[in-house]
Write a protein that holds these residues in place. Structure first.
Motif, PDB file in Angstrom:
ATOM      1  N   GLU A   1       0.829  -1.210   0.000  1.00  0.00           N
ATOM      2  CA  GLU A   1       0.000   0.000   0.000  1.00  0.00           C
ATOM      3  C   GLU A   1       0.864   1.261   0.000  1.00  0.00           C
ATOM      4  O   GLU A   1       0.567   2.229  -0.701  1.00  0.00           O
ATOM      5  N   ILE A   2       1.932   1.226   0.780  1.00  0.00           N
ATOM      6  CA  ILE A   2       2.823   2.403   0.826  1.00  0.00           C
ATOM      7  C   ILE A   2       3.457   2.635  -0.553  1.00  0.00           C
ATOM      8  O   ILE A   2       3.530   3.759  -1.045  1.00  0.00           O
ATOM      9  N   ALA A   3       3.868   1.532  -1.189  1.00  0.00           N
ATOM     10  CA  ALA A   3       4.506   1.677  -2.496  1.00  0.00           C
ATOM     11  C   ALA A   3       3.532   2.258  -3.525  1.00  0.00           C
ATOM     12  O   ALA A   3       3.930   3.023  -4.400  1.00  0.00           O
ATOM     13  N   LEU A   4       2.251   1.877  -3.393  1.00  0.00           N
ATOM     14  CA  LEU A   4       1.278   2.346  -4.385  1.00  0.00           C
ATOM     15  C   LEU A   4       0.662   3.692  -4.009  1.00  0.00           C
ATOM     16  O   LEU A   4      -0.166   4.238  -4.740  1.00  0.00           O
ATOM     17  N   ALA A   5       1.069   4.237  -2.842  1.00  0.00           N
ATOM     18  CA  ALA A   5       0.441   5.461  -2.339  1.00  0.00           C
ATOM     19  C   ALA A   5       0.738   6.671  -3.215  1.00  0.00           C
ATOM     20  O   ALA A   5      -0.071   7.591  -3.307  1.00  0.00           O
ATOM     21  N   GLY A   6       1.890   6.670  -3.879  1.00  0.00           N
ATOM     22  CA  GLY A   6       2.220   7.772  -4.773  1.00  0.00           C
ATOM     23  C   GLY A   6       1.209   7.847  -5.900  1.00  0.00           C
ATOM     24  O   GLY A   6       0.651   8.903  -6.213  1.00  0.00           O
ATOM     25  N   ARG A   7       0.930   6.685  -6.494  1.00  0.00           N
ATOM     26  CA  ARG A   7      -0.071   6.613  -7.553  1.00  0.00           C
ATOM     27  C   ARG A   7      -1.444   7.018  -7.015  1.00  0.00           C
ATOM     28  O   ARG A   7      -2.206   7.738  -7.679  1.00  0.00           O
ATOM     29  N   ALA A   8      -1.725   6.580  -5.777  1.00  0.00           N
ATOM     30  CA  ALA A   8      -3.011   6.910  -5.163  1.00  0.00           C
ATOM     31  C   ALA A   8      -3.168   8.423  -5.042  1.00  0.00           C
ATOM     32  O   ALA A   8      -4.198   8.989  -5.427  1.00  0.00           O
ATOM     33  N   ALA A   9      -2.132   9.082  -4.536  1.00  0.00           N
ATOM     34  CA  ALA A   9      -2.200  10.534  -4.347  1.00  0.00           C
ATOM     35  C   ALA A   9      -2.400  11.237  -5.687  1.00  0.00           C
ATOM     36  O   ALA A   9      -3.225  12.135  -5.819  1.00  0.00           O
TER      37      ALA A   9
END
Ligand code: ADP
Ligand code: MG
Length: 584
Positions: A453-461
């Motif tokens: 989840e942390i790794a994908l958080a950039g994309r999420a933001a």
């Protein structure tokens, strides 16, 4: 009559046939020939001088001239160049001789390396008086304790042999790079006062087959000479790899070297006073014959230091350095989770360098902070110029920091920066590794999911702020990192609905002595299920990250604002802001 060739002869109007007629009619006094020139100088009886073109190597003129008693002279052009020529040929001869000498010398060197088995080239380092002590090695108490026993073996072998106990011959130190394996081996030598012979295993391996084996023989011959002593073989995995492994079978030279090492380890008696210590960070690939009892039967793990260990190592490496009174090494130990002993030594050294650069008298927290920055993030490179790009990178980084704060606690975020550093594209969010994972090497399914989840958080933001269609490929590395974790969860750890099955990927199949393809034993159906699972877990994780980030939109914008202006957010500022605003 003799005349010189450099008479003023004019170019002729006389044709070749005229010249022949003139010779026949006896009008010509003499002819001057130049070898290799298609021209002759003609002196007429009436005193006229003329250059007349002729054929190359003209025989007819010669015949005619001698029939009519014309005086003939040939220019000796060689005479002039003769001296120059002789110098040149002496020069060439000298060059030739020198070349031969050089070639002979290099081949004899080559030959002596091949045939003399590189006796002089084997790079073992022998230290007779080692000044390293156990006090110099901090933060690895278990390993140090176990190794202290070895000193007793070295000092009083009889005590053990009298009781029928076997003195260990080989000790294998296992641990990540920079944890102090070499240092420990030296400390044993230093404490027991015996010579220390060390060699990197890669030094055994040479171009020539058989050299490695002979170097092993040399090494042990020398060790027996110096006994009692310690032989240290660093990075033993470079020769100690499982035999017959690798693509295309084994490597002959490496295997011969390993065989010789095994023989030598068997060869010396238990009480000969030679103890072989080897170090590796890849114990899993070592040949099982190396590890059997009687060879490297003692395995000692040297782990990355924990909090207490890091503090001790930091203080060992600040002994000779002037620290400011307000520097608290315990605090810096909390900031350096996952650092090895070598990293910590490097940190103190960099701090001292920063301090010297400032021309201050003692190392302050500021210097250590700068040094830590440099080590963590590499050196600063150019500053990002485009505001838009800064914004995208900032949202990526802050997104990750927020998800990390929600999942692993506010303290898990050490620092956020959008300063480009060499080695990193764009910004960087330093997330502290989990202390427990570092010390135990175990990681739970929950923590892995958090990582994803942390790794994908950039994309999420980016998705939340800029919209689905405006996302960039800024998070490309994070996505592949996340996918790798998901794949391992599904195919190795049994963390998905596929169940507890291990499905080797195609890379694993080719390496090792196992050439059988695993693929045939797994149904295609399973493969598509795996892919399905990987996609499912990734999508769910992205959605979770999107939820967390959108809940914290206010905090997100605020942090991004600071980040764009200040370029870096330190952990105390992050903590203060998130403490008030973070919605879990
Ligand atoms: P390894 O052989 O495990 O790769 P080294 O023993 O060569 O690591 O360590 C390199 C350097 O790092 C040492 O010279 C020392 O300065 C520092 N170092 C590593 N581990 C420790 C430790 N446990 N205590 C003190 N210094 C250490
Ligand atoms: Mg080492």
């Amino acid at each position: 009559m003799f005349f010189k060739s450099n008479f003023p002869y004019t170019n002729s109007n006389t044709s070749y046939s005229d010249l022949l007629l003139e010779i026949d009619s006896g009008n010509i006094q003499s002819i001057y020939f130049y070898p290799r020139k298609r021209e002759i100088d003609v002196l007429y009886k009436n005193g006229k001088k003329e250059k007349v073109p002729i054929l190359y190597n003209d025989q007819l003129i010669l015949e005619k001239a001698s029939e009519n008693n014309v005086e003939l002279t040939v220019n000796n052009s060689r005479k002039e160049s003769a001296t120059a020529n002789s110098f040149a040929s002496i020069g060439i001869f000298l060059i030739f001789v020198i070349a031969i000498v050089l070639i002979l010398r290099s081949t004899s060197k080559l030959a002596s390396r091949a045939l003399g088995f590189g006796k002089n080239n084997a790079k073992f380092v022998t230290i007779d008086d080692v000044d390293t002590r156990f006090d110099d090695v901090a933060g690895v108490p278990e390993a140090a304790e176990e190794l202290k026993e070895v000193i007793k073996f070295l000092n009083e072998p009889k005590k053990f042999t009298d009781l029928g106990a076997k003195v260990p011959k080989g000790v294998l130190l296992i641990g990540p790079p920079g944890t102090g394996k070499t240092l420990l081996a030296k400390a044993i030598a230093g404490e027991s006062g015996v010579p220390f012979i060390s060699i990197a295993a890669s030094e055994f391996v040479e171009l020539f087959v058989g050299v490695g084996a002979s170097r092993v023989r040399d090494l042990f011959a020398k060790a027996k000479d110096k006994s009692p002593c310690i032989v240290f073989i660093d990075e033993i995995d470079s020769i100690g790899r499982q035999r017959g492994s690798g693509i295309g079978g084994g490597n002959d030279e490496r295997e011969q070297t390993l065989n010789q090492l095994l023989t030598e380890l068997d060869g010396f008696a238990d009480n000969s006073g030679v103890i072989v210590i080897a170090a590796t960070n890849r114990p899993d690939i070592l040949d099982s014959a190396l590890l059997r009892p009687g060879r490297f039967d003692r395995k000692i793990e040297v782990m990355l230091p924990d909090l207490e260990g890091r503090k001790k190592i930091l203080s060992v490496h600040s002994l000779s350095k002037p620290l400011s009174k307000n520097v608290d090494l315990a605090y810096w130990a909390t900031r350096t989770v996952g650092f090895s002993g070598a990293d910590l030594a490097n940190l103190m050294n960099e701090s001292a360098i920063h301090c010297a650069r400032d021309e201050s008298k003692s190392i302050s927290n500021f210097h250590i902070e700068n040094a830590l920055d440099k080590i963590n993030l590499g050196l600063r490179t150019s500053v990002i110029s485009s505001l838009n790009m800064k914004k995208i990178i900032a949202y990526n980084e802050v997104g990750r920091a927020i998800v990390s704060a929600v999942r692993n606690g506010i303290d898990s975020v050490d620092k956020i920066t959008i300063l480009p550093r060499s080695g990193y594209l764009g910004g960087y969010t330093k997330i502290n590794p989990d202390e427990e994972i570092v010390s135990t090497g175990l990681i739970s399914k929950k923590l892995l999911l958090n990582k994803i989840e942390i790794a994908l958080a950039g994309r999420a933001a980016e998705t939340i702020v800029f919209g689905k269609n405006e996302i960039t490929q800024c998070s490309v590395n994070d996505i592949s990192y996340a996918t790798n974790i998901v794949r391992e969860m599904v195919t190795k750890y049994g963390f998905s609905i596929i169940g507890p099955v291990s499905i080797a990927d195609s890379n694993d199949i080719l390496i090792g002595d196992n050439f059988v393809s695993n693929k045939s034993t797994i149904a295609d159906n399973t493969y598509s299920k795996i892919d399905h699972e990987i996609i499912k877990i990734s999508k769910i994780s992205l959605n979770n990250a999107i939820n967390i980030v959108s809940k914290n939109r206010i905090l997100l914008d605020k942090l991004v604002d600071i980040l764009i202006n200040k370029e870096t957010i330190e952990n105390n500022i992050f903590r203060k802001l998130t403490f008030d605003l973070l919605k879990v």
